[in-house]
Write an enzyme that holds these catalytic residues in place. Sequence first.
Site, PDB file in Angstrom:
ATOM      1  N   GLY A 486       0.807  -1.130   0.015  1.00 26.54           N
ATOM      2  CA  GLY A 486       0.074   0.076  -0.002  1.00 26.54           C
ATOM      3  C   GLY A 486       0.964   1.210   0.077  1.00 26.54           C
ATOM      4  CB  VAL A 488       4.377   4.709   2.870  1.00 29.14           C
ATOM      5  CG1 VAL A 488       4.920   5.288   4.289  1.00 29.14           C
ATOM      6  CG2 VAL A 488       4.517   3.458   2.687  1.00 29.14           C
ATOM      7  CG  ASP A 616       7.913  -7.969  -0.770  1.00 29.55           C
ATOM      8  OD1 ASP A 616       8.872  -8.408  -1.560  1.00 29.55           O
ATOM      9  OD2 ASP A 616       7.371  -6.883  -0.725  1.00 29.55           O
TER      10      ASP A 616
END
Length: 788
Positions: A486, A488, A616
């Site tokens: 998402g 930031v 990740d």
Amino acid sequence: MALPFLCSVLIFTFLFCNPPPLSAQPQQNISNFSSSDSPWRPSQGQILLSPNSTFAAGFWPTPTSPNLYIFSIWYLNISVHTDIWSANANSPVSGNGTVSITASGELRLVDSSGKNLWPGNATGNPNSTKLVLRNDGVLVYGDWSSFGSPTDTILPNQQINGTRLVSRNGKYKFKNSMRLVFNDSDSYWSTANAFQKLDEYGNVWQENGEKQISSDLGAAWLRRLTLDNDGNLRVYSFQGGVDGWVVVWLAVPEICTIYGRCGANSICMNDGGNSTRCTCPPGFQQRGDSCDRKIQMTQNTKFLRLDYVNFSGGADQNNLGVQNFTICESKCLANRDCLGFGFKYDGSGYCVLQLKRLLYGYWSPGTETAMYLRVDNSESDQSNFTGMTDLLETTCPVRISLPLPPEESNTTTRNIVIICTLFAAELISGVLFFSAFLKKYIKYRDMARTLGLEFLPAGGPKRFTYAELKAATNDFSDCVGKGGFGDVYKGELPDHRIVAVKCLKNVTGGDPEFWAEVTIIARMHHLNLVRLWGFCAEKGRRILVYEYVPKGSLDKFLFPARGILKSEEDYAEDELLDPSRPPMLDWNIRYRIALGVARAIAYLHEECLEWVLHCDIKPENILLGDDFCPKISDFGLAKLKKKEDMVSMSRIRGTRGYMAPEWVKMDPITPKADVYSFGMVLLEIVSGRRNNEIQDSLTQSEDWYFPRWAFDKVFKEMRVEDILDSQIIHCYDSRLHFDMVDRMVKTAMWCLQDRPEMRPSMGKVAKMLEGTVEMMEPKKPTIFFLAD
Ligand SMILES: *[C@@H]1O[C@H](CO)[C@@H](O)[C@H](O)[C@H]1NC(C)=O
Ligand SMILES: *[C@@H]1O[C@H](CO)[C@@H](O)[C@H](O)[C@H]1NC(C)=O
Ligand SMILES: *[C@@H]1O[C@H](CO)[C@@H](O)[C@H](O)[C@H]1NC(C)=O
Ligand SMILES: *[C@@H]1O[C@H](CO)[C@@H](O)[C@H](O)[C@H]1NC(C)=O
Ligand SMILES: *[C@@H]1O[C@H](CO)[C@@H](O)[C@H](O)[C@H]1NC(C)=O
Ligand SMILES: *[C@@H]1O[C@H](CO)[C@@H](O)[C@H](O)[C@H]1NC(C)=O
Ligand SMILES: *[C@@H]1O[C@H](CO)[C@@H](O)[C@H](O)[C@H]1NC(C)=O
Ligand SMILES: *[C@@H]1O[C@H](CO)[C@@H](O)[C@H](O)[C@H]1NC(C)=O
Ligand SMILES: *[C@@H]1O[C@H](CO)[C@@H](O)[C@H](O)[C@H]1NC(C)=O
Ligand SMILES: *[C@@H]1O[C@H](CO)[C@@H](O)[C@H](O)[C@H]1NC(C)=O
Ligand SMILES: *[C@@H]1O[C@H](CO)[C@@H](O)[C@H](O)[C@H]1NC(C)=O
Ligand SMILES: *[C@@H]1O[C@H](CO)[C@@H](O)[C@H](O)[C@H]1NC(C)=O
């Protein structure tokens, strides 16, 4: 004389070696049991096998008494005996109990009194119906199936809904596939969507199509969902070897919130992991697991404040929602049954009276609640449950990244400044000796650990409202990054803390699951992890509030845009101070970043209360603090995502080069996937180039694979310089740096091995980088197969 001795030896063996049932007897394997077979007795040593021999059913001696038997199903081929179902766990039979099929076709398990212990009605045609054990572990007789009456375990593809699980000790139940309850009715955990089944990939499917995801998502040999004796519901995977069963998902992360761990008036405290202890509040004394009042209450009473303590077993648990503390207090004083009340100082007016009994008490900063305990006026005990900040102020010399407003500066913050200056001085002088540097680093790490781990792990993240975050980020106006999870935004809280606010996209799971995950993430404290300060979960919005790390992500430093690159001659010392362009990271800083990241991942994998795979790892997720101290972000978020999303997410952003080969095959994802990603990052740190960036136009080809190329350069052609970052190659002094760079390259090669089991664990990787373990020559990383 010899006989008693022999007997005691036998008893000894029986008691301590937990022998397989009647190992002296020849074991007989059967594939079915019917009315024509003679009654099945424990003494026959007979077992019913599933066709592919994964499961076995038969009589098994109880752990406590080898002459009593339980008819159960277990895994045949694993060394840890694990029952997954039993017919008569609560009433074991003696050696003359039997399983038989009567002339009328009824399957019966009878003890010596002749009572039928077989659960449910198992009837069939006596001429044709057989008792069989299928490959998926279900025992079937006609219409009856063991899947229909589970005990404490659910197997893959068994329906959970419509059944009820009971822990082996009978204390805990999983009711309606939604609620974990103690003492038949008191619920300590629930999910909004009933569980339906566990699949072989580790998903626990729920009613509305949502699912809970195991940490090792992917095909696994054996999995099970079990309601354990400690009241927690866990998914286990069998990892073989010494690991045996490994917990890959659990319902209640904060184990003290499980009811019934301590008795009346007692407070449960977590010592880390599974271990808890029961302590007494002030004014009470221990009696077994419970606590007794030292002085009975009279007309005159007062309250003692117990910080972060919550009791939740009173007769009425309704939140009164009062205007202020005084009102809550007076409501309790006015009620003769009131033994105390819980109050929150967050302005929400939370006020719950504990009437008639003090039950299910626990200590956890996550509650943000203070318990006001009613005691007699003459009670002289002082409350020893004091706030976390008091604790820190009195016992800790240094405070590191505590979520406190910056104004509160005192000696402790000064200490931090001193440490940072020390580091900076070291960096500038640039002539530090390796071991001295290491020692200091380890000292800082240990310091951070003691602080972070001893006092903060249970510190609950703050829950923000959406309006608060909107105000803090100036209506989400300053976007500082767009990531797979998402966007930031930078913001400032009313107490002037600068924060990074991450608005998550496409997160699975409901509110309680999200909260649980966030609690876990917030509990992780490490110098090299970005601190989570709070979150917001409102109307489907999922927002995380992190500390703001000023220098941004590592990729900006490693791969500066080509345009602003100057030739080597232009590179000057004072550019380090120019804020407009990223300075070049020298070898020592690169090494320190690598080590910090390795340690933080090792912490996530090996030292946390909960296992966490990052899934990740890449330069974009490694942020640099003021002193270039690396901090990993986005850890713990993988669990909020579906695996398919993780794969596609990375593909879209063209970062699949960091993903281990097992991501694209359907192999299970283990911590070794993170090790692979780290290896790739390490290689990039050394070479200053992206793993998919082919530098040499001659070698341009479809199957160019960075690790293989680097391996050939270093170990075949013996030209280490060729893979080093050309931008700072002039700083490379083989006498000073060879050892360090060599270690980084070799470690990277070990991390990038094709087969997960060939890669070292992250703890080992950190040690390899430190130089505290011997390293052998790595094998060449070869194929990188990606089926697009
Ligand atoms: C029964 O099955 C087990 C496991 O397959 C095997 O080890 C054992 O030899 C078998 N026993 C007999 C008597 O066939
Ligand atoms: C039942 O077991 C007997 C002996 O173990 C075997 O001969 C027979 O084939 C089995 N029948 C079925 C239907 O599996
Ligand atoms: C039993 O385990 C051994 C060793 O782990 C393995 O070689 C064998 O294939 C397994 N057998 C079955 C039936 O799973
Ligand atoms: C079963 O065994 C117990 C002792 O082991 C004995 O007292 C009892 O009479 C036996 N019952 C039957 C039905 O054989
Ligand atoms: C079993 O069947 C009998 C008669 O068929 C019935 O009375 C009894 O309630 C049934 N028991 C269960 C547990 O279903
Ligand atoms: C079982 O077989 C016997 C003899 O063949 C027969 O008399 C009886 O009716 C059968 N029972 C059932 C329930 O089919
Ligand atoms: C046995 O069968 C089950 C269910 O079909 C399967 O999951 C498992 O892998 C099989 N085990 C072996 C050793 O073939
Ligand atoms: C369990 O859920 C499945 C899938 O929705 C449904 O088909 C089944 O009827 C349910 N079983 C029970 C006993 O509720
Ligand atoms: C369980 O609940 C009953 C009444 O609801 C109570 O009498 C009993 O003490 C409780 N047991 C425990 C262990 O809390
Ligand atoms: C915690 O307890 C459960 C059940 O008793 C066990 O399976 C698990 O391995 C334990 N975990 C740790 C970290 O000890
Ligand atoms: C508070 O004091 C009581 C009684 O001395 C003791 O049992 C308990 O462990 C203490 N609690 C804490 C948090 O130190
Ligand atoms: C608490 O609220 C009541 C009612 O609004 C008010 O009368 C009282 O002064 C308040 N007390 C404090 C300490 O603010």
